[in-house]
Design a protein around this motif. Structure first.
Motif, PDB file in Angstrom:
ATOM      1  N   GLU A 387       0.832  -1.215   0.000  1.00  0.00           N
ATOM      2  CA  GLU A 387       0.000   0.000   0.000  1.00  0.00           C
ATOM      3  C   GLU A 387       0.860   1.256   0.000  1.00  0.00           C
ATOM      4  O   GLU A 387       0.509   2.251  -0.630  1.00  0.00           O
ATOM      5  CB  GLU A 387      -0.903  -0.030   1.249  1.00  0.00           C
ATOM      6  N   PRO A 391       2.195   4.136  -3.992  1.00  0.00           N
ATOM      7  CA  PRO A 391       2.330   5.594  -4.212  1.00  0.00           C
ATOM      8  C   PRO A 391       3.772   6.048  -4.287  1.00  0.00           C
ATOM      9  O   PRO A 391       4.099   6.984  -5.015  1.00  0.00           O
ATOM     10  CB  PRO A 391       1.614   6.192  -3.008  1.00  0.00           C
ATOM     11  N   GLU A 423      -0.448  15.383  -4.144  1.00  0.00           N
ATOM     12  CA  GLU A 423      -1.623  14.599  -3.729  1.00  0.00           C
ATOM     13  C   GLU A 423      -1.199  13.220  -3.219  1.00  0.00           C
ATOM     14  O   GLU A 423      -1.697  12.712  -2.207  1.00  0.00           O
ATOM     15  CB  GLU A 423      -2.592  14.441  -4.910  1.00  0.00           C
ATOM     16  N   LEU A 424      -0.204  12.627  -3.987  1.00  0.00           N
ATOM     17  CA  LEU A 424       0.305  11.295  -3.578  1.00  0.00           C
ATOM     18  C   LEU A 424       0.946  11.379  -2.186  1.00  0.00           C
ATOM     19  O   LEU A 424       0.776  10.492  -1.321  1.00  0.00           O
ATOM     20  CB  LEU A 424       1.298  10.762  -4.608  1.00  0.00           C
ATOM     21  N   THR A 425       1.721  12.430  -1.973  1.00  0.00           N
ATOM     22  CA  THR A 425       2.402  12.609  -0.669  1.00  0.00           C
ATOM     23  C   THR A 425       1.334  12.732   0.436  1.00  0.00           C
ATOM     24  O   THR A 425       1.458  12.154   1.524  1.00  0.00           O
ATOM     25  CB  THR A 425       3.277  13.881  -0.674  1.00  0.00           C
ATOM     26  N   ASP A 426       0.277  13.481   0.128  1.00  0.00           N
ATOM     27  CA  ASP A 426      -0.809  13.649   1.111  1.00  0.00           C
ATOM     28  C   ASP A 426      -1.446  12.292   1.444  1.00  0.00           C
ATOM     29  O   ASP A 426      -1.738  11.985   2.599  1.00  0.00           O
ATOM     30  CB  ASP A 426      -1.890  14.591   0.551  1.00  0.00           C
ATOM     31  N   ARG A 427      -1.627  11.446   0.367  1.00  0.00           N
ATOM     32  CA  ARG A 427      -2.237  10.124   0.585  1.00  0.00           C
ATOM     33  C   ARG A 427      -1.347   9.263   1.468  1.00  0.00           C
ATOM     34  O   ARG A 427      -1.803   8.613   2.425  1.00  0.00           O
ATOM     35  CB  ARG A 427      -2.487   9.442  -0.765  1.00  0.00           C
ATOM     36  N   LEU A 428      -0.036   9.341   1.137  1.00  0.00           N
ATOM     37  CA  LEU A 428       0.947   8.578   1.946  1.00  0.00           C
ATOM     38  C   LEU A 428       0.867   9.016   3.426  1.00  0.00           C
ATOM     39  O   LEU A 428       0.828   8.195   4.337  1.00  0.00           O
ATOM     40  CB  LEU A 428       2.348   8.815   1.425  1.00  0.00           C
ATOM     41  N   ASP A 430      -1.579  10.345   4.882  1.00  0.00           N
ATOM     42  CA  ASP A 430      -2.859   9.885   5.454  1.00  0.00           C
ATOM     43  C   ASP A 430      -2.767   8.444   5.946  1.00  0.00           C
ATOM     44  O   ASP A 430      -3.174   8.113   7.072  1.00  0.00           O
ATOM     45  CB  ASP A 430      -3.961   9.950   4.361  1.00  0.00           C
ATOM     46  N   ILE A 431      -2.195   7.565   5.029  1.00  0.00           N
ATOM     47  CA  ILE A 431      -2.065   6.134   5.397  1.00  0.00           C
ATOM     48  C   ILE A 431      -1.199   5.994   6.651  1.00  0.00           C
ATOM     49  O   ILE A 431      -1.558   5.312   7.630  1.00  0.00           O
ATOM     50  CB  ILE A 431      -1.474   5.319   4.223  1.00  0.00           C
ATOM     51  N   GLN A 434      -2.972   7.001   9.769  1.00  0.00           N
ATOM     52  CA  GLN A 434      -3.914   5.981  10.227  1.00  0.00           C
ATOM     53  C   GLN A 434      -3.194   4.896  11.014  1.00  0.00           C
ATOM     54  O   GLN A 434      -3.607   4.488  12.101  1.00  0.00           O
ATOM     55  CB  GLN A 434      -4.634   5.317   9.031  1.00  0.00           C
ATOM     56  N   THR A 460      -9.458   0.994   6.857  1.00  0.00           N
ATOM     57  CA  THR A 460      -8.265   1.625   6.282  1.00  0.00           C
ATOM     58  C   THR A 460      -7.041   0.749   6.547  1.00  0.00           C
ATOM     59  O   THR A 460      -6.158   0.584   5.705  1.00  0.00           O
ATOM     60  CB  THR A 460      -8.038   3.020   6.908  1.00  0.00           C
TER      61      THR A 460
END
Ligand code: ADP
Length: 603
Positions: A387, A391, A423-428, A430-431, A434, A460
């Protein structure tokens, strides 16, 4: 041993003190009782002596006036002047005899100036006074000198104790003779004895020579209170006051002292009937010059002593018992208080120990829960890795592309790429956030949990594994807002654990489908989260075992702690976790939790 010896010594000392106390109490009480008794008797005697003096004085006073009255009767002068006239003398005798009867005196007689009786009331009796010489009697001498006389003596002719009242018979101022009235003192003695018996005392009357001539006790009569000297005996014989009666000393101890100053005189008098102790009070009767003694026997007082002593001893013992009881009670109370304090101290210590052990246990439990959580994360690590790598790899390729775009001055494309990279960095981030939140140790704080949000967060964590295993996820959430009360991280842990178990169970299944349903119980205010898979289900024999610690069929990856810890977590939230197999295969885990807040979407 030392304590035992000290205790014995203490007991001996206590016994000595108690006995000494008893003796002192008895002694004091005896002293007090005797003293009080004697004082009471003395006060009583004082009253009795006054009464008796008054009575005797009154008795004598009745006769005192008689000779003075008779002396004025001319018949007496005539008789004295004509002594040779038998007729006159017979007349006189008859007169005196009549007077004697009327006055109830003992005898009345008339002497001439030489003291020889010329007429007497007892003229007819053989031991008549007539012709007796009374010149030696003080009452004659007193009357001869012209004054009224009074005297006590035992009659020489009659041998009776009498009191003599005399008066001169005058003729032209010359004493012709003396008229004498004799009163039988035995009658007064008898009446006085009656009074004394009623008052429960004895009495005696002594003359100035300390000779007792009147008494309630026969034996005391004609006894001398003081030792009789030779000179005194001689004087007594001369005065013939006691005629021929022998006078002996009264056996009295201590020797009688008429001048003794002490308030209370106690004498022991011995007679034929034995010895007896009396309290003596005396009073001078000035007219007769007699001393009246009242003697109260102390026998009744001494007789009452044993009873008083017994009563005192009983009271003392009662008091001692009460004191000992009070001391023992106080000791017991102190002992009980001490024991209570000790127990309280022990309870405090033990509570502290238990609290410490509890904290330790809780810490260990927390550690265990954390370890189980990390195990789940470990088992999910491969998919999580994937996961994150995805990214990252995309980031790398976008970065390379951007480099190329910049080399070709394709600024708009490079700009676009950079936007995607952000955006990818933000998703990373976020993961990672979590996972960070999931893996952090719980603070043990409860709060309201939004149930849909909690399921989403748990998903998640397991989402990469779901994706990796190609599991089809079906979610059916509640229409409204539903909150339960508890620890968010812990509830997430339970959900992650049950979902990852379901994914593991479906590894070999041709169809992989995961149904997650949140619903409200119809009969109670409970929330039910149901997690159903399409795996082989729990084997029949293992239904009750799967919640036991260390039970696992997944030896390679599992610790066998997941479900047992999940059960504890749910129970701590006042809920329960159950398992059943679906008729079409697959296991259904149901988590029942009390609803904290529920808002129906329709309202
Ligand atoms: P672990 O996952 O470490 O084995 P758990 O306590 O979470 O420990 O699970 C204990 C056992 O329960 C598992 O080994 C498995 O045999 C059984 N089990 C749990 N979930 C399921 C499921 N959905 N279907 C079939 N068996 C299950």
């Amino acid at each position: 041993m030392v304590i035992a010896t000290t205790k014995i010594q203490y007991k001996i000392l206590l016994s000595i003190i108690l006995i000494a106390g008893l003796l002192l109490t008895l002694f004091t009480s005896q002293w007090y009782w005797l003293n009080k008794g004697k004082n009471d008797i003395a006060a009583q005697s004082e009253k009795q002596i006054n009464e008796l003096v008054l009575f005797i004085d009154q008795q004598l006073a009745q006769f005192e006036i008689i000779p003075e009255v008779i002396a004025t009767n001319p018949i007496l002068q005539e008789g004295l002047l004509a002594q040779k006239d038998p007729q006159k003398i017979a007349q006189l005798n008859a007169y005196l005899s009549e007077l004697q009867e009327v006055t109830e005196s003992s005898d009345i007689y008339l002497t001439d100036a030489l003291g020889v009786a010329i007429a007497a009331s007892n003229w007819q009796q053989p031991n008549t006074f007539i012709n007796q010489d009374y010149s030696f009697r003080p009452y004659f001498i007193e009357a001869l000198s012209g004054r009224a006389g009074r005297y006590y003596a035992v009659g020489t002719s009659s041998d009776k104790r009498g009191f003599y009242f005399s008066n001169p018979v005058l003729h032209n101022g010359v004493v012709l003779g003396v008229i004498v009235v004799k009163v039988d003192i035995g009658v007064i003695e008898q009446q006085s004895t009656g009074i004394a018996i009623a008052g429960q005392y004895e009495f005696m009357i002594s003359d100035p020579d300390d000779i007792i001539f009147l008494s309630s006790i026969n034996h005391w009569r004609f006894r001398s209170l003081a030792p009789l000297s030779q000179a005194k005996r001689f004087a007594l014989n001369t005065s013939k006051r006691y005629a021929t009666r022998p006078i002996s000393e009264l056996a009295i101890k201590p020797p009688y002292n008429a001048l003794a100053e002490a308030e209370l005189h106690t004498y022991q008098i011995t007679s034929a009937n034995g010895s007896e102790t009396f309290l003596e009070k005396n009073k001078l009767m000035p007219k007769a010059n007699w001393t009246l003694h009242v003697l109260a026997p102390l026998k009744p007082l001494y007789k009452s002593l044993p009873t008083i002593m017994l009563l005192t001893a009983s009271l003392y013992l009662l008091l001692v018992l009460l004191i000992l009881y009070a001391i023992e009670r106080r000791k017991n109370l102190r002992r009980m208080l001490h024991a209570h304090n000790l127990l309280e101290q022990r309870v405090k210590e033990r509570t502290l120990e238990l609290e410490q052990a509890n904290t330790k246990l809780k810490d260990t439990q927390d550690e265990l829960i954390q370890a189980a959580k990390l195990t789940v994360i470990g088992s999910l690590s491969a998919s999580i890795n994937h996961e994150l790598n995805q990214p990252l790899a995309a980031l790398r390729s976008y970065a390379q592309n951007t480099q190329t775009f910049l080399g070709r001055n394709m600024f708009d494309d490079a700009k676009n790429n950079l936007k995607i990279m952000i955006e990818l960095t933000d998703r990373l981030a976020d993961i990672i956030a979590q996972f960070k939140s999931f893996t952090r140790k719980s603070q043990g704080k409860d709060n309201a949990i939004e149930i849909e949000q909690a399921i989403e967060q748990a998903l998640t964590i397991v989402q990469p594994e779901i994706d990796k295993q190609g599991v089809k996820l079906c979610k059916t959430m509640l229409k409204g807002k539903c909150q339960i009360w508890g620890d968010t991280v812990r509830l997430q842990q339970v959900l992650v654990n049950v979902i990852s178990n379901a994914i593991v169970a479906m590894q070999q299944s041709p169809m992989k489908r995961l149904n997650i349903t949140a619903s409200k119980a119809t009969t109670s205010n409970k929330l039910i989260i149901s997690i159903q898979d399409t795996g082989p289900g729990v084997r029949e024999g293992q239904m009750s075992k799967i919640f036991e610690p260390y039970f696992t069929t997944n030896e390679r990856q599992g610790l066998g702690l997941g479900l047992s810890i999940s059960q504890r977590i749910i129970e701590s939230m006042q809920g329960k976790i159950t398992v059943e197999n679906d008729v079409e295969g697959g296991a259904i885990f149901k988590i029942h939790l009390p609803i904290y807040l529920y808002e129906d979407a329709r309202t």
